[in-house]
Every structure is written in structure tokens, then in C-alpha cells.
Write a protein that holds these residues in place. Structure first.
Motif, PDB file in Angstrom:
ATOM      1  N   HIS A   1      13.728  -5.445  -9.133  1.00  0.00           N
ATOM      2  CA  HIS A   1      13.493  -4.008  -9.282  1.00  0.00           C
ATOM      3  C   HIS A   1      12.705  -3.695 -10.547  1.00  0.00           C
ATOM      4  O   HIS A   1      11.911  -2.742 -10.573  1.00  0.00           O
ATOM      5  CB  HIS A   1      14.831  -3.259  -9.287  1.00  0.00           C
ATOM      6  CG  HIS A   1      14.705  -1.835  -8.861  1.00  0.00           C
ATOM      7  ND1 HIS A   1      14.356  -0.829  -9.724  1.00  0.00           N
ATOM      8  CD2 HIS A   1      14.861  -1.246  -7.639  1.00  0.00           C
ATOM      9  CE1 HIS A   1      14.322   0.327  -9.067  1.00  0.00           C
ATOM     10  NE2 HIS A   1      14.614   0.097  -7.806  1.00  0.00           N
ATOM     11  N   LYS A   2      12.864  -4.514 -11.578  1.00  0.00           N
ATOM     12  CA  LYS A   2      12.156  -4.265 -12.844  1.00  0.00           C
ATOM     13  C   LYS A   2      10.643  -4.452 -12.703  1.00  0.00           C
ATOM     14  O   LYS A   2       9.879  -4.035 -13.573  1.00  0.00           O
ATOM     15  CB  LYS A   2      12.692  -5.176 -13.949  1.00  0.00           C
ATOM     16  CG  LYS A   2      12.408  -6.646 -13.742  1.00  0.00           C
ATOM     17  CD  LYS A   2      12.981  -7.476 -14.874  1.00  0.00           C
ATOM     18  CE  LYS A   2      12.670  -8.964 -14.689  1.00  0.00           C
ATOM     19  NZ  LYS A   2      13.235  -9.780 -15.796  1.00  0.00           N
ATOM     20  N   ARG A   3      10.193  -5.062 -11.595  1.00  0.00           N
ATOM     21  CA  ARG A   3       8.767  -5.275 -11.391  1.00  0.00           C
ATOM     22  C   ARG A   3       8.163  -4.247 -10.417  1.00  0.00           C
ATOM     23  O   ARG A   3       7.082  -4.435  -9.886  1.00  0.00           O
ATOM     24  CB  ARG A   3       8.517  -6.697 -10.888  1.00  0.00           C
ATOM     25  CG  ARG A   3       8.982  -7.752 -11.863  1.00  0.00           C
ATOM     26  CD  ARG A   3       8.586  -9.155 -11.474  1.00  0.00           C
ATOM     27  NE  ARG A   3       7.152  -9.392 -11.650  1.00  0.00           N
ATOM     28  CZ  ARG A   3       6.585 -10.592 -11.528  1.00  0.00           C
ATOM     29  NH1 ARG A   3       7.324 -11.645 -11.226  1.00  0.00           N
ATOM     30  NH2 ARG A   3       5.288 -10.732 -11.693  1.00  0.00           N
ATOM     31  N   LYS A   4       8.882  -3.151 -10.232  1.00  0.00           N
ATOM     32  CA  LYS A   4       8.454  -2.105  -9.294  1.00  0.00           C
ATOM     33  C   LYS A   4       7.069  -1.558  -9.645  1.00  0.00           C
ATOM     34  O   LYS A   4       6.175  -1.505  -8.796  1.00  0.00           O
ATOM     35  CB  LYS A   4       9.486  -0.970  -9.294  1.00  0.00           C
ATOM     36  CG  LYS A   4       9.107   0.245  -8.442  1.00  0.00           C
ATOM     37  CD  LYS A   4      10.189   1.303  -8.532  1.00  0.00           C
ATOM     38  CE  LYS A   4       9.883   2.490  -7.621  1.00  0.00           C
ATOM     39  NZ  LYS A   4       8.695   3.252  -8.099  1.00  0.00           N
TER      40      LYS A   4
ATOM     41  N   THR B   1      18.814  -3.886  -8.200  1.00  0.00           N
ATOM     42  CA  THR B   1      18.474  -5.244  -8.603  1.00  0.00           C
ATOM     43  C   THR B   1      17.194  -5.748  -7.951  1.00  0.00           C
ATOM     44  O   THR B   1      16.449  -6.521  -8.548  1.00  0.00           O
ATOM     45  CB  THR B   1      19.618  -6.219  -8.253  1.00  0.00           C
ATOM     46  OG1 THR B   1      19.905  -6.109  -6.845  1.00  0.00           O
ATOM     47  CG2 THR B   1      20.866  -5.914  -9.058  1.00  0.00           C
TER      48      THR B   1
ATOM     49  N   HIS C   1      15.247   0.083  -1.730  1.00  0.00           N
ATOM     50  CA  HIS C   1      15.854  -0.226  -3.019  1.00  0.00           C
ATOM     51  C   HIS C   1      17.202  -0.910  -2.756  1.00  0.00           C
ATOM     52  O   HIS C   1      18.061  -0.353  -2.074  1.00  0.00           O
ATOM     53  CB  HIS C   1      16.055   1.046  -3.834  1.00  0.00           C
ATOM     54  CG  HIS C   1      14.768   1.733  -4.202  1.00  0.00           C
ATOM     55  ND1 HIS C   1      14.078   1.439  -5.351  1.00  0.00           N
ATOM     56  CD2 HIS C   1      14.042   2.674  -3.544  1.00  0.00           C
ATOM     57  CE1 HIS C   1      12.981   2.178  -5.407  1.00  0.00           C
ATOM     58  NE2 HIS C   1      12.941   2.935  -4.319  1.00  0.00           N
TER      59      HIS C   1
END
Length: 235
Positions: free
Chosen positions: A160-163, A191, A182
Motif C-alpha cells: 500500500h505504501k507504493r500506491k 497493507t 485496498h
């Protein structure tokens, strides 16, 4: 070798090949297609689990799994051979950049390596399978566009941090987001994020969320319903 038993097939696993995990289970269970799929590509096939989940869902005549790791290709080939869909499945040793095929793919799937700088092992095979320098996200999206048919879709899962990075790359490559899912490990704890992208403009983009476990640590009803055709036991 250990065995991960699904409802309609089994996966033999080796300690040197990335094992079946929740990410592949969710991606393989949630992907859909409203169009007929003539051929399908699984990028970074590993044990072959995503290709086999697709074989169960779709009557696709040709499903190819590619991987740069020889041991992964051998294991995927074994799992393909042991399945009831063996005549529709093939495992090929190839990098994504070098892979070429006579036809475009109607469906491409991938559970790519995630841990760019955070995971290092003394085992070089494990490093290749777990670190995304072996398959950069930019290459994954660019090369998938090259291999997609005009109406095809590419389904993949990323942290998710690379969205924002992912969506910028999709835009830069003149691709369109069709679906966004998501994934939360627990309520309100994102996550992973699953994308379905393609060459055509959707109307509208489908957005949804999936929570794997509740606050008590038990599988959510949504996860159990999603994966019920694949798990060989009641969760």
C-alpha cells in the motif's frame, strides 16, 4: 518438500522458492474478467499458484508462467504436471524483458517481489524472489503494456505504501486503472493494494476494500467468502 493443499489442486513447496501466501490467495481469488481469455501470463510464477488458480477459474486454453529462477520454473512445471489442467499450463524460464510471444495476452497476473531494500538473505535465490530490483515496478508495468491485448487487463498486487508511485507509473505509460482494491490486514490497517489496469478507458473505475482479519485475529467473513472455492478447509 511441503504441500499446500487447495480444494482442487495441490502445491508442492520448496524452501528455496517463495511459499504460497495470503497475497497470492487474495489476488488469485479476486481477479475477474468479463471477456473471453484466450491466453494468460503469470509473471514471476514461483510455485505456479496464481497460474493454477486462474486455470481453475477460467477455461483459458493457454496459461504461461514465467520466472527468472530455475528452481521456481522446475517447481511450477511439477505443480502444473500434477494438476488436472496440465495440458493448458506451461512454465518457462525467462525474464520479463526478454520474454516474447507470438500473441498478445488477454489477462496478465503478477504477485511481484516487494522488499526492495528491507529483505536480504544469504541465499541468492531468495534475494531474487523477495527483492524488487530483480523486477522493478517500472519494468513490470512497461513490459506488461507491451504484452497486453487491446482489451486485455493486467492484475497485480503491491504494498500500500507504493500506491502513489504505482499510479504515477500507470499514468506515465498511458494505461488506465479499471479496478482498485485496498487490502487491510486488520480493520483500517491497509497493507496491500490490488490493481487491474489496461489500454482502454474504464467507465467508471471500480473501487473496493477487503479486510483479511477482524480485531480478534479471526478471518473476516469477506475473506472467507472470497477464498471458499480455493481453500480445502473451513476457515
Amino acid at each position: 518438500m511441503s504441500i499446500f493443499q487447495f480444494k482442487h489442486f495441490s502445491i508442492q513447496q520448496d524452501s528455496k522458492v517463495h511459499a504460497v501466501g495470503t497475497d497470492s490467495m487474495i489476488l488469485g481469488a479476486i481477479l475477474t474478467s468479463s471477456k473471453t481469455i484466450h491466453n494468460l501470463l503469470d509473471i514471476g510464477t514461483g510455485t505456479g499458484v496464481l497460474a493454477l488458480m486462474c486455470a481453475q477459474q477460467f477455461s483459458t486454453p493457454k496459461i504461461i508462467g514465467i520466472d527468472t529462477d530455475n528452481q521456481s520454473v522446475a517447481l511450477a512445471a511439477l505443480n502444473f504436471k500434477n494438476s488436472i489442467w496440465s495440458n493448458r499450463l506451461a512454465a518457462i524460464h525467462s525474464s520479463l524483458n526478454d520474454f516474447d510471444y507470438s500473441e498478445k495476452f488477454d489477462l496478465i497476473v503478477s504477485n511481484p517481489p516487494f522488499y526492495e531494500e528491507s529483505y536480504f538473505s544469504p541465499d541468492e535465490n531468495r534475494n531474487r524472489q523477495r527483492n524488487s530490483e530483480s523486477l522493478p515496478l517500472s519494468d513490470l508495468i512497461t513490459q506488461s503494456k507491451r504484452l497486453l491485448s487491446a482489451a486485455g487487463c493486467f492484475w497485480f498486487i503491491v504494498p500500500h505504501k507504493r500506491k502513489h508511485e504505482t499510479e504515477e507509473l500507470i499514468l506515465e505509460n498511458h494505461l488506465f486503472i479499471h479496478r482498485v482494491i485496498h487490502v487491510c490486514g486488520k480493520p483500517n490497517v491497509p497493507t496491500r493494494i490490488i490493481y487491474s489496469i489496461g489500454l482502454t478507458h474504464p467507465d467508471p473505475i471500480t473501487r473496493q476494500a477487503l479486510t483479511i482479519r477482524n480485531n480478534e485475529g479471526n478471518y473476516s467473513e469477506a475473506y472467507k467468502q472470497l477464498t471458499r472455492d480455493f481453500h480445502n478447509r473451513v476457515l
